[in-house]
Design an enzyme around this catalytic site. Sequence first.
Site, PDB file in Angstrom:
ATOM      1  N   LYS A   1      70.793  17.319  59.068  1.00 34.20           N
ATOM      2  CA  LYS A   1      69.642  16.739  58.351  1.00 34.20           C
ATOM      3  C   LYS A   1      69.050  15.568  59.136  1.00 34.20           C
ATOM      4  O   LYS A   1      67.842  15.501  59.354  1.00 34.20           O
ATOM      5  CB  LYS A   1      70.097  16.289  56.957  1.00 34.20           C
ATOM      6  CG  LYS A   1      69.016  15.564  56.189  1.00 34.20           C
ATOM      7  CD  LYS A   1      69.418  15.374  54.725  1.00 34.20           C
ATOM      8  CE  LYS A   1      68.630  14.242  54.106  1.00 34.20           C
ATOM      9  NZ  LYS A   1      69.379  13.014  53.958  1.00 34.20           N
TER      10      LYS A   1
ATOM     11  N   ASP B   1      66.796  17.494  51.607  1.00 31.42           N
ATOM     12  CA  ASP B   1      67.398  16.381  50.864  1.00 31.42           C
ATOM     13  C   ASP B   1      67.446  16.784  49.395  1.00 31.42           C
ATOM     14  O   ASP B   1      67.190  17.943  49.045  1.00 31.42           O
ATOM     15  CB  ASP B   1      66.618  15.072  51.099  1.00 31.42           C
ATOM     16  CG  ASP B   1      65.318  15.041  50.307  1.00 31.42           C
ATOM     17  OD1 ASP B   1      64.883  16.119  49.816  1.00 31.42           O
ATOM     18  OD2 ASP B   1      64.758  13.951  50.139  1.00 31.42           O
TER      19      ASP B   1
END
Length: 216
Positions: free
Chosen positions: A127, A146
């Site tokens: 991420k 997210d």
Amino acid sequence: MARESKKARKERAAEVFDLLSEEYPDAHCELDFVDPFQLGVATILSAQTTDERVNMVTPELFRRYPDAPALADAQQEDVEEIIRSTGFFRNKAKNIIGFARGLVADHEGAVPRTMDELSALPGVGRKTANVILGNAFGVDEGVVVDTHVKRLSGRLAFTEEESPDKIEGDLMELFPRDRWTLLSHLLIWHGRRVCDARSPRCEACTVSHLCPSSRV
Ligand code: SF4
């Protein structure tokens, strides 16, 4: 509801993207940064907290430690003190110092531009690497998943998966590559402003007619 074909889902996804782009023409990463190093540090700090909270501590952090060599030499306790309000501050201090040390040890203090090199650095997962690549280097390598992207992808039936990696894979299949970075900004902005975790405001949602979870 009848099962949606892949083609129909892609068309619906493209329409959602266009409408959200009109709604949020200025959608962008809300972490403050001036270079890839700062964005990497800010992204690591943003775990389990808000971008606003991170933006409150980074001016002082980057005043004291403006680059990777400076942060690599920092005392853990000093860094902890500065970032305390972001939560999980011991781990985060360890991670950002580790990130800086990795940059110094393997990349002469600079931030590398590939997923493999980035995700090999301490404190950097897929991420964070996607955030850096997409927002500091303009490279669409993947989709940042997210909590907002996860929630909205489920509500909009872009995925039935639960794990971020699998959700990312579904989104990458559904949207053209040059939209991947902006896609996550659009979903995050919509999640923060309209599609709230507890009480989504479907009546005010520009894509409610395209959303299987709509309450209107
Ligand atoms: S219609 Fe409701 S659930 Fe669907 S995206 Fe909009 S706010 Fe979220």
